[in-house]
Design a protein around this motif. Structure first.
Motif, PDB file in Angstrom:
ATOM      1  N   ALA A  48     -10.232  41.204 -40.779  1.00 54.00           N
ATOM      2  CA  ALA A  48     -10.970  42.082 -41.700  1.00 54.00           C
ATOM      3  C   ALA A  48     -10.057  42.767 -42.714  1.00 54.00           C
ATOM      4  CB  ALA A  48     -11.734  43.138 -40.904  1.00 54.00           C
ATOM      5  N   LEU A 105     -11.759  50.853 -38.176  1.00 55.77           N
ATOM      6  CA  LEU A 105     -12.720  50.237 -37.273  1.00 55.77           C
ATOM      7  C   LEU A 105     -13.304  51.279 -36.316  1.00 55.77           C
ATOM      8  CD1 LEU A 105     -12.574  46.854 -35.532  1.00 55.77           C
ATOM      9  CD2 LEU A 105     -13.005  48.865 -34.160  1.00 55.77           C
ATOM     10  N   ILE A 151     -15.395  44.057 -41.385  1.00 57.70           N
ATOM     11  CA  ILE A 151     -15.251  44.270 -39.940  1.00 57.70           C
ATOM     12  C   ILE A 151     -16.393  43.576 -39.202  1.00 57.70           C
ATOM     13  CG2 ILE A 151     -15.301  45.986 -38.089  1.00 57.70           C
ATOM     14  CD1 ILE A 151     -13.911  47.935 -40.100  1.00 57.70           C
ATOM     15  N   ILE A 182      -9.183  43.306 -36.692  1.00 60.64           N
ATOM     16  CA  ILE A 182      -8.650  44.079 -37.833  1.00 60.64           C
ATOM     17  C   ILE A 182      -7.780  43.215 -38.734  1.00 60.64           C
ATOM     18  CG2 ILE A 182      -8.876  46.325 -36.719  1.00 60.64           C
ATOM     19  CD1 ILE A 182      -5.843  46.262 -36.195  1.00 60.64           C
ATOM     20  N   THR A 207      -8.000  45.330 -42.320  1.00 58.14           N
ATOM     21  CA  THR A 207      -8.158  46.779 -42.210  1.00 58.14           C
ATOM     22  C   THR A 207      -7.266  47.276 -41.080  1.00 58.14           C
ATOM     23  OG1 THR A 207      -9.798  48.565 -42.139  1.00 58.14           O
ATOM     24  CG2 THR A 207     -10.195  46.682 -40.689  1.00 58.14           C
TER      25      THR A 207
END
Length: 98
Positions: free
Chosen positions: A42, A49, A17, A39, A44
């Motif tokens: 990353a 986050l 992140i 996101i 994720t």
């Protein structure tokens, strides 16, 4: 207060992140940066986050303060030779514009 990673996987996600957000903020600024792009880069989700950072502004603050700490460690201020320090600081920002 946002949660800190409690596992190796969490720490890896946290770092992804940070890395993705650093690039996003460097390219678009805080106003133009998008959580969705962060996101995605990353790998994720928003819950992760926001769990780690609280909101976009706190994520930016975390990156900004880490950048200040890094630059003061990499290019320490030399009060005896401020001109040389300024050149080294400039060179470092050229090498790492983020």
């Amino acid at each position: 207060m946002p949660d800190q990673p409690s596992s190796a996987r969490g720490a890896a996600t946290h770092q992804r992140i940070i890395d993705a957000a650093t690039q996003e903020f460097a390219q678009y600024g805080i106003a133009g940066a998008r959580i969705e792009r962060i996101i995605a880069a990353a790998r994720t989700n928003k819950a992760q986050l926001y769990g780690y950072f609280g909101n976009k502004e706190r994520l930016f603050d975390a990156i900004f303060f880490a950048s200040l700490e890094r630059i003061t460690n990499v290019v320490p201020i030399d009060v005896e030779d401020l001109a040389d320090w300024a050149v080294r600081l400039y060179d470092e920002y050229l090498a790492r514009p983020d």
